[in-house]
Design a protein around this motif. Sequence first.
Motif, PDB file in Angstrom:
ATOM      1  N   ARG A  52       0.839  -1.202   0.000  1.00  0.00           N
ATOM      2  CA  ARG A  52       0.000   0.000   0.000  1.00  0.00           C
ATOM      3  C   ARG A  52       0.875   1.254   0.000  1.00  0.00           C
ATOM      4  O   ARG A  52       1.885   1.321   0.695  1.00  0.00           O
ATOM      5  CB  ARG A  52      -0.900  -0.009   1.231  1.00  0.00           C
ATOM      6  N   LEU A  53       0.485   2.219  -0.776  1.00  0.00           N
ATOM      7  CA  LEU A  53       1.244   3.452  -0.910  1.00  0.00           C
ATOM      8  C   LEU A  53       1.164   4.269   0.375  1.00  0.00           C
ATOM      9  O   LEU A  53       0.076   4.477   0.919  1.00  0.00           O
ATOM     10  CB  LEU A  53       0.693   4.263  -2.085  1.00  0.00           C
ATOM     11  N   PRO A 103      14.840  -3.684   5.213  1.00  0.00           N
ATOM     12  CA  PRO A 103      14.264  -4.006   3.899  1.00  0.00           C
ATOM     13  C   PRO A 103      12.859  -4.605   3.998  1.00  0.00           C
ATOM     14  O   PRO A 103      12.549  -5.347   4.921  1.00  0.00           O
ATOM     15  CB  PRO A 103      15.245  -5.006   3.300  1.00  0.00           C
ATOM     16  N   CYS A 104      12.044  -4.284   3.030  1.00  0.00           N
ATOM     17  CA  CYS A 104      10.675  -4.792   2.919  1.00  0.00           C
ATOM     18  C   CYS A 104      10.703  -6.299   2.665  1.00  0.00           C
ATOM     19  O   CYS A 104      11.530  -6.796   1.900  1.00  0.00           O
ATOM     20  CB  CYS A 104       9.984  -4.070   1.754  1.00  0.00           C
ATOM     21  N   LEU A 105       9.783  -7.006   3.287  1.00  0.00           N
ATOM     22  CA  LEU A 105       9.695  -8.453   3.084  1.00  0.00           C
ATOM     23  C   LEU A 105       8.864  -8.810   1.853  1.00  0.00           C
ATOM     24  O   LEU A 105       8.847  -9.962   1.440  1.00  0.00           O
ATOM     25  CB  LEU A 105       9.101  -9.128   4.334  1.00  0.00           C
ATOM     26  N   ARG A 106       8.185  -7.832   1.269  1.00  0.00           N
ATOM     27  CA  ARG A 106       7.398  -8.095   0.058  1.00  0.00           C
ATOM     28  C   ARG A 106       8.240  -7.935  -1.199  1.00  0.00           C
ATOM     29  O   ARG A 106       8.191  -8.773  -2.090  1.00  0.00           O
ATOM     30  CB  ARG A 106       6.204  -7.141  -0.025  1.00  0.00           C
ATOM     31  N   CYS A 107       8.959  -6.821  -1.310  1.00  0.00           N
ATOM     32  CA  CYS A 107       9.667  -6.542  -2.569  1.00  0.00           C
ATOM     33  C   CYS A 107      11.165  -6.863  -2.508  1.00  0.00           C
ATOM     34  O   CYS A 107      11.827  -6.829  -3.537  1.00  0.00           O
ATOM     35  CB  CYS A 107       9.452  -5.085  -2.990  1.00  0.00           C
ATOM     36  N   HIS A 108      11.706  -7.151  -1.329  1.00  0.00           N
ATOM     37  CA  HIS A 108      13.111  -7.534  -1.173  1.00  0.00           C
ATOM     38  C   HIS A 108      14.055  -6.574  -1.915  1.00  0.00           C
ATOM     39  O   HIS A 108      14.719  -6.975  -2.884  1.00  0.00           O
ATOM     40  CB  HIS A 108      13.338  -8.968  -1.640  1.00  0.00           C
ATOM     41  N   PRO A 109      14.130  -5.319  -1.483  1.00  0.00           N
ATOM     42  CA  PRO A 109      14.919  -4.320  -2.208  1.00  0.00           C
ATOM     43  C   PRO A 109      16.429  -4.583  -2.235  1.00  0.00           C
ATOM     44  O   PRO A 109      17.132  -3.974  -3.028  1.00  0.00           O
ATOM     45  CB  PRO A 109      14.596  -3.018  -1.482  1.00  0.00           C
TER      46      PRO A 109
END
Length: 98
Positions: free
Chosen positions: A58-59, A81-87
């Motif tokens: 979500r933005l 780091p985000c666990l959804r997008c794995h930056p």
Amino acid sequence: MTKFEPQIISPDAAAEAPPTERDPRWQAVVARDRNADGQFVYAVRTTGVFCRPSCPARLAKPQNVALFDTVALAEAAGFRPCLRCHPKGRSPPRPMPS
């Protein structure tokens, strides 16, 4: 890769918009632009997480966002780091067109 060039906006609009909304990278985040992945990351102050521009999460509100040129700078600022997008890893595969 596309370089992000500053956009020309009226002084009145610039004075009213939060700094994040004046940054051209914010538009890449709003558009979830996969072409911007690897050029910068954005962090959400309220969650302590940083993401790639194409993250499906979500933005966040622009006033809660910080933009960083590198993963290392985001981590140095205390974000994880985000666990959804794995930056920190490779870009996730693009979906196959139907």
